[in-house]
Design a protein around this motif. Structure first.
Motif, PDB file in Angstrom:
ATOM      1  N   PHE A 213     -11.853  55.490  43.002  1.00 16.19           N
ATOM      2  CA  PHE A 213     -12.583  54.577  43.889  1.00 16.19           C
ATOM      3  C   PHE A 213     -11.980  54.605  45.288  1.00 16.19           C
ATOM      4  CE2 PHE A 213     -13.397  50.498  45.886  1.00 16.19           C
ATOM      5  CZ  PHE A 213     -14.759  50.327  45.665  1.00 16.19           C
ATOM      6  N   SER A 214     -10.652  54.569  45.378  1.00 16.43           N
ATOM      7  CA  SER A 214     -10.024  54.541  46.697  1.00 16.43           C
ATOM      8  C   SER A 214     -10.187  55.873  47.426  1.00 16.43           C
ATOM      9  CB  SER A 214      -8.535  54.192  46.574  1.00 16.43           C
ATOM     10  OG  SER A 214      -7.880  55.089  45.715  1.00 16.43           O
ATOM     11  N   ASN A 215     -10.167  56.983  46.678  1.00 16.37           N
ATOM     12  CA  ASN A 215     -10.314  58.298  47.310  1.00 16.37           C
ATOM     13  C   ASN A 215     -11.726  58.548  47.808  1.00 16.37           C
ATOM     14  OD1 ASN A 215      -7.667  59.020  46.939  1.00 16.37           O
ATOM     15  ND2 ASN A 215      -8.028  60.115  45.027  1.00 16.37           N
ATOM     16  N   THR A 216     -12.707  57.904  47.192  1.00 19.89           N
ATOM     17  CA  THR A 216     -14.104  58.159  47.565  1.00 19.89           C
ATOM     18  C   THR A 216     -14.650  57.034  48.442  1.00 19.89           C
ATOM     19  OG1 THR A 216     -14.765  57.186  45.441  1.00 19.89           O
ATOM     20  CG2 THR A 216     -14.587  59.580  45.557  1.00 19.89           C
ATOM     21  N   ILE A 217     -14.850  55.852  47.879  1.00 20.08           N
ATOM     22  CA  ILE A 217     -15.496  54.758  48.613  1.00 20.08           C
ATOM     23  C   ILE A 217     -14.627  54.263  49.763  1.00 20.08           C
ATOM     24  CG2 ILE A 217     -16.613  52.519  48.418  1.00 20.08           C
ATOM     25  CD1 ILE A 217     -17.918  54.729  46.774  1.00 20.08           C
ATOM     26  N   LEU A 218     -13.393  53.835  49.450  1.00 22.39           N
ATOM     27  CA  LEU A 218     -12.517  53.335  50.513  1.00 22.39           C
ATOM     28  C   LEU A 218     -12.173  54.435  51.509  1.00 22.39           C
ATOM     29  CD1 LEU A 218      -9.917  50.893  48.888  1.00 22.39           C
ATOM     30  CD2 LEU A 218     -11.944  50.382  50.226  1.00 22.39           C
ATOM     31  N   GLY A 219     -11.944  55.641  50.998  1.00 20.90           N
ATOM     32  CA  GLY A 219     -11.633  56.756  51.886  1.00 20.90           C
ATOM     33  C   GLY A 219     -12.754  57.031  52.873  1.00 20.90           C
ATOM     34  N   TYR A 220     -13.993  56.885  52.430  1.00 17.78           N
ATOM     35  CA  TYR A 220     -15.138  57.108  53.319  1.00 17.78           C
ATOM     36  C   TYR A 220     -15.177  56.056  54.430  1.00 17.78           C
ATOM     37  CZ  TYR A 220     -19.944  57.168  54.988  1.00 17.78           C
ATOM     38  OH  TYR A 220     -21.054  57.201  55.785  1.00 17.78           O
ATOM     39  N   PHE A 221     -15.025  54.782  54.059  1.00 11.17           N
ATOM     40  CA  PHE A 221     -15.081  53.712  55.067  1.00 11.17           C
ATOM     41  C   PHE A 221     -13.943  53.852  56.082  1.00 11.17           C
ATOM     42  CE2 PHE A 221     -17.537  51.331  51.740  1.00 11.17           C
ATOM     43  CZ  PHE A 221     -18.704  51.225  52.478  1.00 11.17           C
ATOM     44  N   GLU A 222     -12.755  54.180  55.589  1.00 12.88           N
ATOM     45  CA  GLU A 222     -11.620  54.329  56.510  1.00 12.88           C
ATOM     46  C   GLU A 222     -11.796  55.537  57.416  1.00 12.88           C
ATOM     47  OE1 GLU A 222      -8.293  52.278  53.543  1.00 12.88           O
ATOM     48  OE2 GLU A 222      -8.306  54.442  53.864  1.00 12.88           O
ATOM     49  N   ASP A 223     -12.380  56.606  56.899  1.00 13.16           N
ATOM     50  CA  ASP A 223     -12.636  57.786  57.719  1.00 13.16           C
ATOM     51  C   ASP A 223     -13.632  57.481  58.820  1.00 13.16           C
ATOM     52  OD1 ASP A 223     -12.266  60.657  58.206  1.00 13.16           O
ATOM     53  OD2 ASP A 223     -14.364  60.817  57.630  1.00 13.16           O
ATOM     54  N   GLN A 224     -14.509  56.495  58.584  1.00 12.68           N
ATOM     55  CA  GLN A 224     -15.484  56.085  59.592  1.00 12.68           C
ATOM     56  C   GLN A 224     -14.913  55.063  60.574  1.00 12.68           C
ATOM     57  OE1 GLN A 224     -18.589  57.567  59.796  1.00 12.68           O
ATOM     58  NE2 GLN A 224     -17.645  58.880  58.225  1.00 12.68           N
ATOM     59  N   GLY A 225     -13.619  54.747  60.449  1.00  9.59           N
ATOM     60  CA  GLY A 225     -12.980  53.837  61.395  1.00  9.59           C
ATOM     61  C   GLY A 225     -12.915  52.398  60.933  1.00  9.59           C
ATOM     62  N   MET A 226     -13.390  52.095  59.705  1.00 11.10           N
ATOM     63  CA  MET A 226     -13.364  50.715  59.202  1.00 11.10           C
ATOM     64  C   MET A 226     -12.049  50.459  58.466  1.00 11.10           C
ATOM     65  SD  MET A 226     -17.314  50.226  57.970  1.00 11.10           S
ATOM     66  CE  MET A 226     -17.944  51.891  57.850  1.00 11.10           C
ATOM     67  N   TRP A 227     -10.948  50.558  59.215  1.00 10.89           N
ATOM     68  CA  TRP A 227      -9.620  50.430  58.631  1.00 10.89           C
ATOM     69  C   TRP A 227      -9.343  49.017  58.138  1.00 10.89           C
ATOM     70  CZ3 TRP A 227      -7.256  54.813  57.630  1.00 10.89           C
ATOM     71  CH2 TRP A 227      -7.575  55.941  58.387  1.00 10.89           C
ATOM     72  N   ALA A 228      -9.740  48.031  58.910  1.00 14.37           N
ATOM     73  CA  ALA A 228      -9.485  46.642  58.504  1.00 14.37           C
ATOM     74  C   ALA A 228     -10.192  46.328  57.193  1.00 14.37           C
ATOM     75  CB  ALA A 228      -9.945  45.682  59.597  1.00 14.37           C
ATOM     76  N   LEU A 229     -11.428  46.799  57.024  1.00 13.25           N
ATOM     77  CA  LEU A 229     -12.163  46.586  55.787  1.00 13.25           C
ATOM     78  C   LEU A 229     -11.441  47.246  54.621  1.00 13.25           C
ATOM     79  CD1 LEU A 229     -14.673  45.690  54.190  1.00 13.25           C
ATOM     80  CD2 LEU A 229     -15.766  47.848  54.878  1.00 13.25           C
ATOM     81  N   GLY A 230     -10.970  48.472  54.826  1.00 10.04           N
ATOM     82  CA  GLY A 230     -10.269  49.175  53.768  1.00 10.04           C
ATOM     83  C   GLY A 230      -8.984  48.481  53.361  1.00 10.04           C
ATOM     84  N   PHE A 231      -8.202  48.017  54.356  1.00  7.61           N
ATOM     85  CA  PHE A 231      -6.928  47.362  54.049  1.00  7.61           C
ATOM     86  C   PHE A 231      -7.140  45.998  53.404  1.00  7.61           C
ATOM     87  CE2 PHE A 231      -4.613  49.875  57.640  1.00  7.61           C
ATOM     88  CZ  PHE A 231      -4.609  50.986  56.822  1.00  7.61           C
ATOM     89  N   TRP A 232      -8.133  45.243  53.877  1.00  5.93           N
ATOM     90  CA  TRP A 232      -8.400  43.935  53.267  1.00  5.93           C
ATOM     91  C   TRP A 232      -8.931  44.099  51.841  1.00  5.93           C
ATOM     92  CZ3 TRP A 232      -6.221  39.748  54.573  1.00  5.93           C
ATOM     93  CH2 TRP A 232      -5.960  39.417  55.902  1.00  5.93           C
TER      94      TRP A 232
END
Length: 603
Positions: A213-232
């Protein structure tokens, strides 16, 4: 009166049915654990879900940390990669600290709670520092909009403090949660002993599903610049994991810590050294010092280990000399140690060669997150108009792990058990050896793919970064093979080190698995450096240059296959030499069961 008698008889029958565990585990009040009220799969499933959520939280930070350092903090690629390596290595170093505190003083439950709380605090602080200080201006942090690199010293210190707090929390928690989960199953009971073996497979599966899940879904959001969303999201997942863990508190089984293991090992060495002049070392344990604990006593997991012949120099520590008797020094552990204490030290010494043989496998495993990704980046990564991120190919590894866990548990293990007429099937050492064999095949497969990738490189553009028409999906076999090898090697490792570590060092056994991965990262980095230094000559760019079309990555893969084959040969020698730990009472029970079966057959 009749009703009163019925009530009393009912209570007595209920009391008799409350069978206690036989491995010495206790409940949260310190009383012997009741089999029907504690442990088993209720507690085990809570721990499996906890592990999945915690893994999701950890990899939600770690999977794209190098991108965060380059895009948000403005570090160059070399500095960012170096900082990530230091952070990852620190996680595994902290695993030794968590194992030491657990085995010595706190116990596994308390250690898990404390370090999970630190983990949650670190993720919350990391999310705050990123959102409030680092992600400026708003919306920055993606591939096209890097953030400014002019962050204050205070902001950088706050960020790194939070990041290493995450490392401390996860590192101290990881080696204990696997062992604590295994504690919920009584290995002295045949049925629960089988469940305990299955638990390690499901534990590794939960770890991989969380990372998927973290490698796919969270990784995608963070790659798009949504770092705060990924960390929270990671912080919320870690908090849910902690809450779930606390919910199971009334049902958990515990083992009381037995004190500092380092001092126990030092006592054996000191006592044996003091008696190095003793001429005769007994051939059996009858002439060696025994504790006052009865053979069948297993309260708090304080089981006696059966005497073994190896490392006989250490047996001197358990010899009672006339000087010890006259000076009343028998109960001084720095002069006379029990046979079990000596055997504990022997167990550790026997584990170390096996552990060292697993480090090179971890070198192979780490290629999946580095060179496999770089190889995929210079292959054809498009299907029609859809772009396949090279890092997402690791999903095939996770799917392979899930598939092979099912195949092993449901097909291969029962088949081998039926053929060998042994309910245990393959031993842990045999499975780890199979894992090494599959790892060799995986490296050969990766090397062959690289040969064909270079063959299909565009001749008119030899210096282009994406100069091969070979599809990235040709990498699937090497990812699948690595996943299959993990099921045999890492799951086998968890079972082996947990089962073979003495009762007072179970968490240390799990920490050995993590340090193996850590050293694998360091050895891989060292090996790449040495290979590049040797292979870079004159106009030759080396085997692994910045542009892989000018290098020979295939030769590096074949080198790893050769080194792993050599490691396998050494491993086979160590595995044949290894002696499994045995506790007093186990053989007598086996003989008793065998006699009962023979009597039943006679009848």
């Amino acid at each position: 009166m009749a009703c009163l008698n019925i009530c009393i008889e009912g209570k007595l029958m209920k009391k008799e049915q409350e069978v206690c565990t036989r491995d010495g585990s206790v409940d949260r009040h310190g009383d012997p654990a009741i089999r029907g009220k504690t442990g088993t799969w209720f507690a085990g499933i809570l721990i499996l879900v906890n592990q999945g959520l915690a893994t999701l939280a950890f990899f939600g930070v770690g999977v794209n940390l190098v991108l965060f350092l380059t895009r948000v903090l403005g570090q160059d690629n070399a500095d960012a990669a170096n900082n990530v390596s230091k952070w990852t290595g620190t996680v595994y170093i902290f695993s030794l600290l968590g194992a030491f505190l657990s085995d010595s003083y706190w116990g596994r439950y308390k250690t898990c709670v404390i370090f999970q709380a630190i983990f949650v605090a670190g993720l919350v602080l990391l999310s705050l520092s990123s959102y409030l200080f680092l992600l400026k201006p708003r919306g920055c942090g993606d591939e096209h909009s890097p953030c400014g690199s002019t962050h204050s010293t205070y902001q950088n210190v706050f960020f790194y403090f939070s990041l290493y707090l995450v490392a401390l929390g996860n590192g101290g928690y990881q080696p204990n949660i696997a062992t604590f989960g295994a504690d919920q199953f009584d290995e002295e009971d045949p049925e629960e002993g089988h469940y305990k073996i299955a638990f390690f497979s499901y534990f590794y599966l939960a770890l991989n599903l969380g990372s998927l899940f973290s490698n796919t879904i969270l990784g995608y959001f963070e790659d798009q610049g949504m770092w705060a969303l990924g960390f929270w999201t990671s912080a919320g997942s870690a908090l849910m994991a902690l809450i779930l863990f606390l919910i199971g508190t009334p049902r958990y089984r515990h083992f009381t810590p037995r004190g500092n293991p380092l001092s126990r090992c030092c006592q054996v060495m000191v006592a044996a050294t003091r008696k190095w002049k003793v001429q005769r070392v007994p051939d059996q344990d009858d002439d060696l010092f025994q504790s006052d604990v009865p053979k069948d006593c297993s309260r708090n997991g304080d089981r006696k280990i059966r005497y073994t012949q190896g490392f006989r120099f250490l047996d001197r520590a358990a010899i009672i000399t006339s000087k010890d008797c006259t000076e009343n020094r028998i109960h001084n552990p720095w002069r006379v140690c029990t046979t079990t204490q000596v055997e504990e030290f022997k167990c550790i010494l026997r584990l170390l060669p096996i552990w060292m043989c697993t480090i090179l496998y971890s070198v192979v495993f780490t290629q999946m997150a580095s060179l496999f990704v770089e190889q995929g980046a210079v292959m054809k990564t498009t299907i029609s108009k859809f772009h396949v991120p090279p890092a997402s190919m690791s999903s095939f590894d996770i799917l392979s792990v899930a598939a092979f866990i099912f195949i092993y548990r449901r097909v291969l293990d029962p088949l081998v058990a039926r053929i060998r007429k042994d309910p245990k099937g393959l031993t842990e050492l045999q499975r780890m050896g199979i894992g090494l064999v599959i790892a060799i095949i995986a490296m050969v497969s990766a090397g062959i793919v690289e040969l064909f990738r270079l063959k299909y490189a565009k001749k008119e553009c030899p210096s282009c970064e994406s100069a091969s028409s070979l599809s990235i999906f040709w990498q699937i076999p090497q990812y699948v093979l690595i996943g299959a090898s993990e099921v045999f090697m890492y799951v086998g490792q968890l079972e082996f080190f947990n089962g073979q570590a003495p009762d007072g060092l179970k968490s240390f056994g799990s920490a050995l698995c993590m340090t193996s991965i850590s050293l694998g990262n360091y050895v891989s980095s060292l090996l790449v450096t040495v290979v590049m230094k040797i292979s870079t000559r004159d106009e030759m760019p080396g085997w692994i240059p910045g542009n892989l079309n000018k290098g020979h990555l295939d030769r590096f893969y074949f080198l790893l296959a050769f080194l792993t084959a050599a490691d396998l040969a050494v491993y086979i020698i160590c595995a044949k030499w290894y002696k499994y730990i045995k506790f007093e009472g186990q053989q007598e029970e086996a003989d008793s069961k065998s006699s009962d079966e023979e009597a039943d057959l006679a009848v």
